[in-house]
Design a protein around this motif. Sequence first.
Motif, short mmCIF file in Angstrom:
data_model
loop_
_atom_site.label_atom_id
_atom_site.label_comp_id
_atom_site.label_asym_id
_atom_site.label_seq_id
_atom_site.Cartn_x
_atom_site.Cartn_y
_atom_site.Cartn_z
N LYS A 165 0.84 -1.20 0.00
CA LYS A 165 0.00 0.00 0.00
C LYS A 165 0.88 1.25 0.00
CE LYS A 165 -3.57 -2.63 0.20
NZ LYS A 165 -2.84 -3.92 0.09
N ARG A 235 -4.36 5.63 -2.02
CA ARG A 235 -5.04 5.51 -0.73
C ARG A 235 -5.56 6.88 -0.31
NH1 ARG A 235 -3.40 2.08 4.51
NH2 ARG A 235 -4.68 0.63 3.29
N ASP A 245 -9.11 2.48 -0.83
CA ASP A 245 -7.94 2.03 -1.58
C ASP A 245 -8.37 1.64 -2.99
OD1 ASP A 245 -5.49 1.85 0.22
OD2 ASP A 245 -6.97 0.80 1.45
#
Length: 747
Positions: A165, A235, A245
């Motif tokens: 991420k 994000r 996301d």
Amino acid sequence: MFRKIIMPFSGARSLLPLALGYSLITGAQADGLALEEILVTAEKRESSLQDTPISLLAFSNERLERFGITDLADVAGLAPNVTITPFPNSRSSLVVFMRGVGNNDSQTTQDPAVGVYIDGVYVARSVGLSSDVADLERIEVLRGPQGTLYGRNTTGGAINLITAKPSDEFGFSQKVGAGNRGFWQSLTKIESGKIGPVAGKLSYLKSGHDGWVENTGEGGNFGEERKEAGRVALRWDVSDSITVDYAYDFSEIEGPQHYYQKTVTLDPVLSTLFQLDSPASEGRQSKASWWRKADPSRTEISGHSLTVTWDTAIGQLKSITGYRELEESITQDYGAGDKFFEANVDIEQDQFSQEIQLVGDAGESWRYVAGLYYFEEESYEAEFNRGIGLVPGSYEPNEDRQIASEAEASAVYGQVTWSPEALAHRLDVTLGGRYTVDKRAATKDSSIYFSNGEQSGSDEWSNFNPSLTLDYAWTDQLSTFAKVVTAYKAGGYNVRSTEEGFQPPFDEENMTSYELGIKSSWLDNRMTLNAAVFHAEYEDLQTQQITDNSTIFLTDVYNVGEAEIDGFEMDLMAVLARGLTLQISYGYTDADFIEYLDQRETVASPIPGQNMANPDFGKNVADRTEMPYAPEHNYTVGLEYQRPLSGGNIQGGAMLTASVDYAWTDERYGTAFNDDMEGFKMDDYGIVNARLALSDIAVGEGDLEIAVWGRNLDDEEYKVHAISLGLYRSAIFGEPRSYGLDLKLSF
């Protein structure tokens, strides 16, 4: 309940001890002899790996990047009782088996038995599983049925590919690599850092290598490939309780297929009559050619995912929306240089899925997971094959087919865990269940083998999968678990069937598994020992049966009977001295058919392409069968040594890391039942890998890593796939010795 007990992992293909989810920590403890805790999300919530009562392996971000693991194929051999091999038609398709359970075919209308997920999005087709994922953070391998939380098509287990991420901080890294046989790789990662409430990440990977079988004819070398993959991740922190996301990824593969070489000539007279002159060799060939140009195959995959996470008063509510599509064009020649049989396949598929999850706690004694799931896909498949005819020397079309199919699935599931206060929350009792409805429709049109032309059908299946798990922590360093779990694989249609085999559809198959496990940590977490023993009962198995090996493109799928699988897994890791780690992993599988009803009405006659009545029709032939891709024994042994070169601390200054490992796999078969079982046999083999790296070298504001590596250092010759084609046997061999150099600069 939270028990900091660390589970050792298993490894084989890359540098075993370092490819695992462990690392030495000397900054955390005074003596520097401890193993690090790993967090996983195998049960839909973040928890310690040791608190998860599943036979679970996890491969961390650092180890994935360090050893260039960019796709599922790179995990092959890293875990005991897990086999991953290429499918014969397409090297982008993978045959994945766990504990002797899997699917050794690749069709748009037949599902795998090991579920693969990317960030929680189910990947329905095995086509493209060897495609690169540009930015993996972690891989989790869940062995054994996972029917409650993961649903259909997980009778063998599940694999989670979890991507990285975006970070809150700006970052940049560039990795380049080069090696023998023209290997090269470039991996670029850029972090935007947080700009207001939004952070982004861009990853781009490109690589290539020559094949290890030189093409003496026209076209590229066999096994040569060029890969390209990219990923954009965003994000958005909408508020303190809501996060969004979004990710887009793509992957492309191009190059000639692997070379099927002739290993044994079964009937020299007929081979001469039909002008099959290429020599057979049991050893790996380094040079060969097709009878015509080796055209490249191409695979293109892309996907979108949108995950919305909302922390509410009753738990974390999550929405996971996924859309994926693939296109593949394949050219494969099984003739080993002769005009015998070739396949040309085009596949298109797209899928949409939506899942709603609620994960929460009710005090210290109760935890729960609940969810709704929906999935749909559309597929198109076209195949044109050519092979020898009844007239010696002839080479003519012998099958063309077009398949259009649709599938739809919906499910509701739940799991609740009770941890009674009376036992100091040391006991976890988990009860779960999932109800699934599957629908499938398919249309097949073949103008050569289907005299009736188009055939079509549709059907529906439903199933309820319960599970029960008891997990008890005897101490903070020792826990045991017992579980009964179930799963099922949906029914479907066989698009590679004979004219009579398309209808009726094959039915669902079911698995019930009983398992006992232990997870333990010893000597102040300097040694970890984990083990599991299991017994599985397999009913209504879906198996492919080839009626005539000279027409291997025709297979019929039947629910043939029952099987029982017993096994054992053990993983040990120990810190022998400061910086020196030993890892040993072992897997045992005893998989046997109890009932296998031979449902072939006809079998091959001595003349290729001709059939005769089957004297064993309807009989139990279990004594002549083998559970495919179920090696009885496999083990790995690895050593890793780390030494700081400056700074006096293993986490400070430059670091030298050396590792070596050995992985051994027992013999196995690529099919369950065939009149020439030896033609599908792959012998046992062992592989030696090693790596030497110098990392954390200060370069301005960044860090440099330099690494040299080698795989299959003793140049072992081993088969990764083998088939019988009536007049001869053929096989693909694994990659010879390879070596290279990697450079990585990070800021």
